[in-house]
Write a protein that holds these residues in place. Sequence first.
Motif, PDB file in Angstrom:
ATOM      1  N   PHE A  74      -0.976  80.702   4.457  1.00 38.07           N
ATOM      2  CA  PHE A  74      -2.253  81.046   3.836  1.00 38.07           C
ATOM      3  C   PHE A  74      -2.990  82.101   4.658  1.00 38.07           C
ATOM      4  O   PHE A  74      -3.575  83.026   4.117  1.00 38.07           O
ATOM      5  N   LEU A  75      -2.945  81.947   5.966  1.00 33.82           N
ATOM      6  CA  LEU A  75      -3.612  82.899   6.855  1.00 33.82           C
ATOM      7  C   LEU A  75      -2.973  84.283   6.748  1.00 33.82           C
ATOM      8  O   LEU A  75      -3.675  85.296   6.690  1.00 33.82           O
ATOM      9  N   LYS A  76      -1.645  84.321   6.700  1.00 40.12           N
ATOM     10  CA  LYS A  76      -0.952  85.609   6.564  1.00 40.12           C
ATOM     11  C   LYS A  76      -1.318  86.276   5.232  1.00 40.12           C
ATOM     12  O   LYS A  76      -1.554  87.484   5.186  1.00 40.12           O
ATOM     13  N   TYR A  77      -1.382  85.485   4.153  1.00 38.65           N
ATOM     14  CA  TYR A  77      -1.773  86.028   2.851  1.00 38.65           C
ATOM     15  C   TYR A  77      -3.208  86.558   2.895  1.00 38.65           C
ATOM     16  O   TYR A  77      -3.492  87.654   2.410  1.00 38.65           O
ATOM     17  N   LYS A  78      -4.095  85.803   3.504  1.00 34.25           N
ATOM     18  CA  LYS A  78      -5.505  86.207   3.595  1.00 34.25           C
ATOM     19  C   LYS A  78      -5.635  87.506   4.389  1.00 34.25           C
ATOM     20  O   LYS A  78      -6.384  88.411   3.992  1.00 34.25           O
ATOM     21  N   ASN A  79      -4.919  87.607   5.500  1.00 31.91           N
ATOM     22  CA  ASN A  79      -4.957  88.827   6.301  1.00 31.91           C
ATOM     23  C   ASN A  79      -4.354  90.014   5.558  1.00 31.91           C
ATOM     24  O   ASN A  79      -4.839  91.143   5.688  1.00 31.91           O
ATOM     25  N   CYS A  80      -3.315  89.765   4.790  1.00 27.58           N
ATOM     26  CA  CYS A  80      -2.710  90.818   3.969  1.00 27.58           C
ATOM     27  C   CYS A  80      -3.721  91.344   2.962  1.00 27.58           C
ATOM     28  O   CYS A  80      -3.908  92.555   2.822  1.00 27.58           O
ATOM     29  N   ARG A  81      -4.374  90.440   2.251  1.00 25.46           N
ATOM     30  CA  ARG A  81      -5.375  90.847   1.257  1.00 25.46           C
ATOM     31  C   ARG A  81      -6.515  91.627   1.920  1.00 25.46           C
ATOM     32  O   ARG A  81      -6.981  92.635   1.391  1.00 25.46           O
ATOM     33  N   ARG A  82      -6.971  91.159   3.073  1.00 26.10           N
ATOM     34  CA  ARG A  82      -8.053  91.813   3.790  1.00 26.10           C
ATOM     35  C   ARG A  82      -7.637  93.245   4.199  1.00 26.10           C
ATOM     36  O   ARG A  82      -8.405  94.189   4.045  1.00 26.10           O
ATOM     37  N   ASP A  88       4.240  84.604  -2.595  1.00 29.74           N
ATOM     38  CA  ASP A  88       5.427  83.822  -2.923  1.00 29.74           C
ATOM     39  C   ASP A  88       5.781  82.860  -1.796  1.00 29.74           C
ATOM     40  O   ASP A  88       6.167  81.718  -2.038  1.00 29.74           O
ATOM     41  N   ALA A  89       5.639  83.325  -0.551  1.00 32.41           N
ATOM     42  CA  ALA A  89       5.962  82.470   0.600  1.00 32.41           C
ATOM     43  C   ALA A  89       5.032  81.268   0.674  1.00 32.41           C
ATOM     44  O   ALA A  89       5.474  80.140   0.940  1.00 32.41           O
ATOM     45  N   SER A  90       3.740  81.479   0.421  1.00 31.67           N
ATOM     46  CA  SER A  90       2.809  80.350   0.475  1.00 31.67           C
ATOM     47  C   SER A  90       3.061  79.372  -0.672  1.00 31.67           C
ATOM     48  O   SER A  90       2.987  78.156  -0.477  1.00 31.67           O
ATOM     49  N   GLY A  92       4.313 101.167  12.455  1.00 30.85           N
ATOM     50  CA  GLY A  92       5.358 100.655  13.344  1.00 30.85           C
ATOM     51  C   GLY A  92       5.484  99.145  13.356  1.00 30.85           C
ATOM     52  O   GLY A  92       6.473  98.603  13.810  1.00 30.85           O
ATOM     53  N   LYS A  93       4.465  98.433  12.893  1.00 32.34           N
ATOM     54  CA  LYS A  93       4.525  96.963  12.850  1.00 32.34           C
ATOM     55  C   LYS A  93       3.612  96.485  11.740  1.00 32.34           C
ATOM     56  O   LYS A  93       2.775  97.239  11.239  1.00 32.34           O
ATOM     57  N   MET A  94       3.780  95.241  11.390  1.00 31.93           N
ATOM     58  CA  MET A  94       2.923  94.665  10.367  1.00 31.93           C
ATOM     59  C   MET A  94       1.534  94.426  10.954  1.00 31.93           C
ATOM     60  O   MET A  94       1.406  93.791  12.003  1.00 31.93           O
ATOM     61  N   PRO A  95       0.490  94.924  10.302  1.00 33.91           N
ATOM     62  CA  PRO A  95      -0.855  94.743  10.829  1.00 33.91           C
ATOM     63  C   PRO A  95      -1.442  93.359  10.535  1.00 33.91           C
ATOM     64  O   PRO A  95      -2.545  93.053  10.957  1.00 33.91           O
ATOM     65  N   TYR A  96      -0.698  92.534   9.833  1.00 35.74           N
ATOM     66  CA  TYR A  96      -1.202  91.206   9.490  1.00 35.74           C
ATOM     67  C   TYR A  96      -0.163  90.157   9.692  1.00 35.74           C
ATOM     68  O   TYR A  96       0.957  90.366   9.939  1.00 35.74           O
TER      69      TYR A  96
END
Length: 85
Positions: A41-49, A21-23, A81-85
């Motif tokens: 886009f990079l954050k979305y790609k890392n999330c999917r990965r 949604d953000a992208s 503890g934190k977002m990994p992506y």
Amino acid sequence: MPVVTHRLRDPDINPCLLESDASSRCMDENNYDKERCSGYFLKYKNCRRFWNSIMIQRRQNGVTPSMPTAAERDEILGAMGKMPY
């Protein structure tokens, strides 16, 4: 709503709904200039990965469903503890 669209908007199925949604929102706000939204886009790609690797692990371990539910994903991210992506 078509079934495919409903599945993509279901938070139990799509773990990267917020990033998606953000992208999309960035593209709308920046007149579809992809360079301005490359961070999204990079954050979305890392999330999917990341979630794809979790899904593969769960399949290998025989855990069903292979994609964790939204509540399980919150627990996994909370334990990290934190977002990994």
